[in-house]
Design a protein around this motif. Structure first.
Motif, short mmCIF file in Angstrom:
data_model
loop_
_atom_site.label_atom_id
_atom_site.label_comp_id
_atom_site.label_asym_id
_atom_site.label_seq_id
_atom_site.Cartn_x
_atom_site.Cartn_y
_atom_site.Cartn_z
N THR A 400 -7.42 -13.38 -10.83
CA THR A 400 -6.25 -14.32 -11.19
C THR A 400 -5.37 -14.60 -10.12
OG1 THR A 400 -4.81 -12.75 -12.00
CG2 THR A 400 -6.28 -13.44 -13.74
N ASP A 401 -4.75 -15.78 -10.07
CA ASP A 401 -3.67 -16.05 -9.09
C ASP A 401 -2.61 -14.97 -9.05
OD1 ASP A 401 -4.97 -18.31 -8.55
OD2 ASP A 401 -3.43 -19.65 -10.04
N ALA A 402 -2.11 -14.81 -9.79
CA ALA A 402 -1.09 -13.55 -9.94
C ALA A 402 -1.72 -12.23 -9.36
CB ALA A 402 -0.53 -13.22 -11.29
N GLY A 403 -2.90 -11.92 -9.79
CA GLY A 403 -3.45 -10.58 -9.24
C GLY A 403 -3.88 -10.95 -7.85
N ALA A 404 -4.13 -11.92 -7.26
CA ALA A 404 -4.55 -11.95 -5.83
C ALA A 404 -3.33 -12.02 -5.21
CB ALA A 404 -5.29 -13.40 -5.85
N GLU A 405 -2.33 -12.56 -5.72
CA GLU A 405 -0.73 -12.46 -4.80
C GLU A 405 -0.37 -11.13 -4.74
OE1 GLU A 405 3.57 -14.59 -4.91
OE2 GLU A 405 2.01 -15.26 -6.30
N ALA A 406 -0.48 -10.51 -5.85
CA ALA A 406 0.12 -9.16 -6.01
C ALA A 406 -0.76 -8.00 -5.13
CB ALA A 406 0.10 -8.64 -7.32
N ALA A 407 -2.02 -8.11 -5.02
CA ALA A 407 -3.10 -7.44 -4.36
C ALA A 407 -2.60 -7.82 -2.80
CB ALA A 407 -4.46 -7.86 -4.44
N LEU A 408 -2.39 -8.81 -2.30
CA LEU A 408 -2.03 -8.91 -0.83
C LEU A 408 -0.78 -8.11 -0.30
CD1 LEU A 408 -3.19 -10.75 1.52
CD2 LEU A 408 -1.32 -12.42 0.80
N GLY A 409 0.18 -7.67 -1.02
CA GLY A 409 1.29 -7.15 -0.75
C GLY A 409 0.86 -5.47 -1.05
N ASN A 410 0.28 -5.14 -1.85
CA ASN A 410 -0.16 -3.67 -2.26
C ASN A 410 -1.20 -3.32 -1.14
OD1 ASN A 410 1.42 -3.68 -4.60
ND2 ASN A 410 -0.22 -4.28 -5.91
N ILE A 411 -2.15 -4.27 -0.76
CA ILE A 411 -3.05 -3.49 -0.09
C ILE A 411 -2.44 -3.01 1.42
CG2 ILE A 411 -3.71 -6.02 1.12
CD1 ILE A 411 -6.03 -2.82 0.25
N GLU A 412 -1.43 -3.83 1.86
CA GLU A 412 -0.65 -3.37 3.07
C GLU A 412 -0.27 -2.11 3.10
OE1 GLU A 412 -0.54 -4.87 5.81
OE2 GLU A 412 -1.56 -6.90 5.34
N THR A 413 0.25 -1.56 1.87
CA THR A 413 0.78 -0.22 1.66
C THR A 413 -0.42 0.81 1.65
OG1 THR A 413 2.65 -1.15 0.26
CG2 THR A 413 2.19 1.20 0.10
N LEU A 414 -1.41 0.41 1.25
CA LEU A 414 -2.51 1.62 1.00
C LEU A 414 -3.14 1.54 2.63
CD1 LEU A 414 -4.49 0.16 -1.91
CD2 LEU A 414 -2.78 1.91 -1.89
N ILE A 415 -3.13 0.53 3.31
CA ILE A 415 -3.60 0.58 4.62
C ILE A 415 -2.66 1.38 5.52
CG2 ILE A 415 -3.96 -0.91 6.96
CD1 ILE A 415 -5.07 -3.15 5.08
N ASP A 416 -1.39 1.13 5.31
CA ASP A 416 -0.31 1.94 6.06
C ASP A 416 -0.44 3.29 5.84
OD1 ASP A 416 0.57 -0.30 7.21
OD2 ASP A 416 2.36 -0.49 5.92
N ASN A 417 -0.86 3.55 4.41
CA ASN A 417 -0.96 5.31 4.11
C ASN A 417 -2.12 5.75 4.83
OD1 ASN A 417 1.06 5.00 2.33
ND2 ASN A 417 0.28 4.59 0.59
N ALA A 418 -3.41 5.04 4.98
CA ALA A 418 -4.31 5.39 5.40
C ALA A 418 -4.20 5.71 6.96
CB ALA A 418 -5.78 4.65 5.19
N ILE A 419 -3.58 4.79 7.69
CA ILE A 419 -3.28 4.81 9.09
C ILE A 419 -2.35 5.80 9.31
CG2 ILE A 419 -2.43 3.68 10.96
CD1 ILE A 419 -3.21 0.93 9.83
N SER A 420 -1.47 6.20 8.74
CA SER A 420 -0.55 7.51 8.85
C SER A 420 -1.17 8.82 8.62
CB SER A 420 0.69 7.26 7.78
OG SER A 420 1.54 6.30 8.02
N ALA A 421 -2.24 8.74 7.63
CA ALA A 421 -2.93 9.84 7.61
C ALA A 421 -3.98 10.10 8.79
CB ALA A 421 -3.85 9.74 6.27
N ALA A 422 -4.64 9.18 9.16
CA ALA A 422 -5.49 9.29 10.35
C ALA A 422 -4.44 9.64 11.63
CB ALA A 422 -6.21 8.00 10.69
N ALA A 423 -3.59 9.16 11.64
CA ALA A 423 -2.74 9.52 12.81
C ALA A 423 -2.13 11.14 12.70
CB ALA A 423 -1.47 8.56 12.90
N GLU A 424 -1.65 11.46 11.57
CA GLU A 424 -1.38 12.92 11.29
C GLU A 424 -2.62 14.02 11.71
OE1 GLU A 424 1.41 14.31 10.55
OE2 GLU A 424 2.68 12.64 10.18
N PHE A 425 -3.73 13.46 11.24
CA PHE A 425 -4.86 14.39 11.60
C PHE A 425 -5.33 14.39 13.09
CE2 PHE A 425 -6.20 13.58 6.87
CZ PHE A 425 -5.80 15.14 6.54
N GLY A 426 -5.02 13.03 13.78
CA GLY A 426 -5.35 13.16 14.90
C GLY A 426 -4.35 14.04 15.76
N SER A 427 -3.23 13.84 15.43
CA SER A 427 -2.04 14.56 16.08
C SER A 427 -2.57 15.95 16.08
CB SER A 427 -0.51 14.47 15.64
OG SER A 427 0.41 15.22 16.40
#
Length: 494
Positions: A400-427
């Motif tokens: 749906t239009d609303a779902g696609a728009e909401a997903a665009l913002g939410n996926i950024e949060t998930l990507i940030d979480n995954a990147i932060s996790a990788a950085a923590e493990f790398g450190s």
């Protein structure tokens, strides 16, 4: 005086030979063992020191093995986090493609579901020797050193590796301390009714010689003298028509006598208004300079702390959505988690946004664009089971239009979480590698120190052995000569 009962020369020669033999035996032992201090009787103090150091060396060997195991475990978790980050980036690409209305969103959703399942598979398989660092929240200690104090006491040191939960678990609201006071709800219901402000024109029988300037949402209308005719009521009607002709999204105007009523249904955006007559504001009265956004707000405390297990819940239209904070999270994480939960609920005509207000507080905005009112409520409690770091992944729906728009913002949060996790493990992996390298060098230094204390100097021992062998031969001859002395006395009796 000569005596056949006491042979002093033989006794001296014998004692000398015994000493030489003892030194020779010690030198031969050094050569055969390679140690100058092979037992406590050789040198009790040095032997004791060497044994303590040898025990430390054995301990550091075990530590090196522990660090190797820990490094491998963290490396697996880091690789999993990086893989999850890449897969989430692929999902983002699909979500961006779904923003177009002329694409087959159902097929895009199928691809997203497949990528989501792959992420879950990666997270579940990211274990080494049964330990998975991308699930759960408990920290893991890796034995890194043995610290010996001056008084001889020994303490173990650890490198703490923080788990990074990359599951999509929903979490469980606890039954501990009530935390509702940390979240303030602006209203108990959300409607599609817009907010209004008014512009009131002062009484004026003839406005034809006057100038007006009205600004609404950044768009300015200017009326020169003669553009408007009649009294203040006619001017209000003309200005209202001009505002509506601007076509401002979500903004409408209506006139009643000398009052212009501006209505804004913009969900997440305030609308600024201003007005002057003849260059001044004395003959124009604004009820306010801003028409507030339509959405209702859930505002989180700017002073309270967020502890692991603190859960917050927002109920929208009778459906409760929960997010429980993990270790080290903040109200920003709580707000974004609740947004993902509400968006995943796919409530018709309900959209959300997360912002930070001027006071620094994190705010979850909830807007209802439907014809029916939607009830709102909030709750909070401590001692819950934390939501996963990829919470909301399962709720992504771009059909749906609303779902696609909401997903665009939410996926950024998930990507940030995954990147932060990788950085923590790398450190953490880098720290473990550094410590492992240090332990290896420290072990070599300890071995070298032990060697300098107890190892025999083979060159010196070799030279001493040859000298003692010569002394032994001379001592044997001296004893033989001394033993011949009583025989010489017999010649006196012939």
């Amino acid at each position: 005086m000569s005596s056949i009962l006491t042979n002093n020369s033989a006794m001296v020669a014998l004692q000398t030979l015994k000493g030489i033999n003892a030194s020779l035996a010690k030198t031969q032992a050094e050569i055969s063992t390679g140690k100058s201090v092979a037992s406590a009787k050789d040198n009790a103090a040095v032997w004791a020191i060497s044994k303590v150091m040898e025990s430390d060396v054995n301990g550091f060997k075990a530590i090196s093995e522990s660090l190797g195991l820990g490094e491998s475990t963290v490396a697996v978790a880091r690789q999993a986090s990086e893989t999850v980050s890449d897969l989430l980036t692929d999902i983002k690409g699909k979500i961006v493609a779904a923003q177009e209305s002329n694409v087959d969103r159902s097929k895009i959703q199928t691809d997203i579901d497949a990528l989501r399942d792959q992420i879950n598979s990666v997270v579940g398989a990211a274990q080494f020797n049964g330990l998975n660092l991308v699930t759960g929240t408990d920290d893991v200690d890796v034995l890194s050193s043995l610290d010996r104090a001056n008084d001889g006491t020994v303490n173990a040191s650890n490198i703490t590796v923080t788990r990074q939960d990359l599951t999509s678990a929903t979490g469980v609201l606890g039954t501990g301390t009530d935390l509702s006071a940390n979240a303030t709800l602006s209203d108990t219901a959300a409607t599609n009714a817009g907010n209004t402000q008014t512009i009131t024109l002062a009484a004026d029988a003839d406005v034809s010689t006057d100038t007006f300037e009205i600004t609404v949402g950044g768009a300015t209308l200017s009326f020169a003298a003669g553009d408007l005719t009649g009294d203040q009521d006619a001017a209000a009607t003309a200005i209202t028509s001009a505002i509506n002709a601007l076509g401002l999204v979500g903004v409408t105007a209506s006139a009643a006598t000398n009052v212009i009523t501006l209505t804004s249904t913009r969900a997440f955006e305030d609308v600024s208004i201003s007005g002057t007559k003849n260059g001044g504001a004395a003959d124009i009265t604004l009820s306010d300079t801003t028409i507030a956004e339509r959405s209702e707000t859930l505002t989180f405390s700017g002073a309270a702390a967020v502890n692991e297990g603190d859960g917050y819940q927002v109920t929208v239209g009778g459906t409760a959505f929960t997010y429980v904070a993990g270790k080290g999270e903040s109200f920003e994480d709580v707000a974004r988690g609740l947004k993902a939960a509400v968006d995943g609920g796919a409530i018709s005509d309900v959209t959300t946004q997360v912002t930070q207000n001027d006071a620094g507080q994190w705010v979850l905005k909830i807007d209802n664009d439907g014809a029916s009112s939607v009830s709102l409520a909030r709750a909070g409690a401590a001692d819950g089971e934390a939501s996963g770091g990829l919470f909301g992944l399962g709720g992504i729906d771009v059909t749906t239009d609303a779902g696609a728009e909401a997903a665009l913002g939410n996926i950024e949060t998930l990507i940030d979480n995954a990147i932060s996790a990788a950085a923590e493990f790398g450190s953490a992996q880098g720290r473990i590698e550094t410590q492992s390298d240090f332990i290896g060098k420290l072990t070599d230094a300890l071995k070298s120190g032990i060697g300098s204390l107890v190892d025999a100097d083979m060159e010196e021992a070799s030279a001493r052995l040859q000298a003692l062998q010569v002394q032994q031969q001379l001592g044997t001859q001296a004893l033989s000569i001394a033993n011949q002395s009583p025989q010489n006395i017999l010649s006196l009796f012939r």
